[in-house]
Design an enzyme around this catalytic site. Sequence first.
Site, PDB file in Angstrom:
ATOM      1  N   ARG A  80      54.122  76.330  19.716  1.00 50.09           N
ATOM      2  CA  ARG A  80      54.794  77.205  20.926  1.00 50.09           C
ATOM      3  C   ARG A  80      54.841  78.289  20.592  1.00 50.09           C
ATOM      4  NH1 ARG A  80      60.224  75.500  21.556  1.00 50.09           N
ATOM      5  NH2 ARG A  80      59.532  73.627  20.045  1.00 50.09           N
ATOM      6  N   TYR A 132      52.320  86.750  47.681  1.00 47.60           N
ATOM      7  CA  TYR A 132      51.605  85.502  47.812  1.00 47.60           C
ATOM      8  C   TYR A 132      52.775  83.713  47.534  1.00 47.60           C
ATOM      9  CZ  TYR A 132      48.964  81.525  45.007  1.00 47.60           C
ATOM     10  OH  TYR A 132      48.334  80.626  43.452  1.00 47.60           O
ATOM     11  N   ASP A 206      52.005  92.049  40.719  1.00 41.82           N
ATOM     12  CA  ASP A 206      50.566  92.073  40.304  1.00 41.82           C
ATOM     13  C   ASP A 206      49.791  92.145  40.519  1.00 41.82           C
ATOM     14  OD1 ASP A 206      49.201  89.421  40.782  1.00 41.82           O
ATOM     15  OD2 ASP A 206      50.714  88.000  41.877  1.00 41.82           O
ATOM     16  N   LYS A 231      42.391  83.830  38.466  1.00 41.59           N
ATOM     17  CA  LYS A 231      40.785  84.569  39.071  1.00 41.59           C
ATOM     18  C   LYS A 231      40.462  85.309  37.837  1.00 41.59           C
ATOM     19  CE  LYS A 231      44.349  82.513  41.784  1.00 41.59           C
ATOM     20  NZ  LYS A 231      45.118  82.996  42.188  1.00 41.59           N
TER      21      LYS A 231
HETATM   22  C1  LIG Z   1      46.932  82.805  42.380  1.00 44.20           C
HETATM   23  C2  LIG Z   1      47.846  83.921  41.915  1.00 44.20           C
HETATM   24  C3  LIG Z   1      49.242  83.698  41.818  1.00 44.20           C
HETATM   25  C4  LIG Z   1      49.181  82.287  40.733  1.00 44.20           C
HETATM   26  O1  LIG Z   1      48.680  82.101  39.784  1.00 44.20           O
HETATM   27  P1  LIG Z   1      48.517  80.644  39.588  1.00 44.20           P
HETATM   28  O2  LIG Z   1      47.467  81.556  37.899  1.00 44.20           O
HETATM   29  O3  LIG Z   1      47.968  79.882  40.390  1.00 44.20           O
HETATM   30  O4  LIG Z   1      49.864  80.320  39.079  1.00 44.20           O
HETATM   31  C5  LIG Z   1      49.986  84.961  41.743  1.00 44.20           C
HETATM   32  N1  LIG Z   1      49.627  85.907  42.421  1.00 44.20           N
HETATM   33  C6  LIG Z   1      48.321  85.973  43.014  1.00 44.20           C
HETATM   34  C7  LIG Z   1      48.208  87.641  44.170  1.00 44.20           C
HETATM   35  C8  LIG Z   1      47.304  85.251  42.896  1.00 44.20           C
HETATM   36  O5  LIG Z   1      46.023  85.400  43.414  1.00 44.20           O
END
Ligand SMILES: *Cc1c(COP(=O)(O)O)cnc(C)c1O
Length: 445
Positions: A80, A132, A206, A231
């Site tokens: 952890r 998002y 982000d 992603k």
């Molecule tokens: C998918 C996504 C997230 C969240 O990510 P997870 O790995 O699904 O928790 C945040 N911001 C954007 C722009 C995303 O496409």
Amino acid sequence: MSAPRDAPNGIGKAMKHLDLDGHDLPPSPTPSTPTNGRKYALATELVYTESNDQFNSSSTPIYQSATFKGGPGQEYDYTRSGNPTRTHLERHLAKIMNANRALVVSSGMGALDVITRILKPGDEVVTGDDLYGGTNRLLTYLKNNNDIKVHHVDTTKLASVKAAVNDKTTMVLLETPTNPLIKIVDIAGIAAAAHEANPKAIVAVDNTMLSPYLQNPLDLGADVVYESGTKYLSGHHDVMAGVIGINDASLGEKFFFMINSTGCGLAPFDSWLLLRGIKTLAVRIEKQQTSSQAVAEFLENHGFKVRYPGLKSHPQYALHWSQARGAGAVLSFETGSVALSERIVESTNLWGISVSFGCVNSLISMPCRMSHASIDPATRKERELPEDIIRLCVGIEDLNDLIDDLSQALVRAGAVRLTEGGFEALSSGETRGESGKTTQVVDEP
Ligand SMILES: *Cc1c(COP(=O)(O)O)cnc(C)c1O
């Protein structure tokens, strides 16, 4: 708060054998090329790693162990708090993100949770209106339960952001390009305005849509960059991960404290999967965005309204290219009819109907029916989110196959009329034929 680009990168990067916290490391895979600044081009850095592994393994070993034996003072005791595979990934990512420190957690939303935990009751957040869905949901929870004031503004307008930031603004949260409206946000302009209004304000970006291969928000004045490793970084939709990058050491310590306290650090096997995915980031993105450009031009040439920052018709084309190195692989287009869009989405074969993006496979979706279904229709209308908008996330398949599959779907759906030179989009007033089966409604994951 961000350190200048050429600032010393902390102890670990200045002295070869010590990590960022000044520890002399035992033989382990942990260090990933501690250097003073970037040495190679990004495509090289993505695949190049150095380690202290005692057997010189080519692939970073997975330390699938919750505990490590030994007394106090040793580098690892409990996963952890730290794990050699995770640390190796974090070092590797810090280089790629041009950050002094990177931290990896169990998902993109987990990353945002860690970041927003520094907010205190009464704090104010300024953010966008095309966020998002999961981000929207977490901010709404903080607003309703933790007395955090959240201002949603059109972040494409610097003046709107300037009007919303004040000395109580503690965080500015940005996404660019937004999804699915593909709106571009001026990271440097907003970061400067936010820091002027409140020097302690934290600007977080982000970066999921572009990945560090195409955009480095820390270099543009942001204090924090985070993204969903689920992603593009991983690229295969086989792991969930979240990544945080920072230059400021005290902010890094605060985030690490939260990760250790809540236990959301990325598991060893998932760290290894993400590390493997990152190695092909450059080749995947290059291929995906070359195909995206061709698909965007194909649709635009056939009369559809297309949103993609690689098209000169994008209203913020210049702004996008002033801060990014490529247009990415997500685009959207409108057809003029919800029923028609549904038929197109259902008529494709190669383009899989799925939420999410960043995978090697091409995906198609109707955001208002799927990823953005949790936003009520009135709000969607207010935010000018067209109900008929189709989102395409381009993969690495053969481009001709992709365009052929899309063309056939457009013809089957009745979206285009055959002409001598091929076909053209029907205008929105024209008949669309029988209504197809309805797209399955999938809520925001
Ligand atoms: C998918 C996504 C997230 C969240 O990510 P997870 O790995 O699904 O928790 C945040 N911001 C954007 C722009 C995303 O496409």
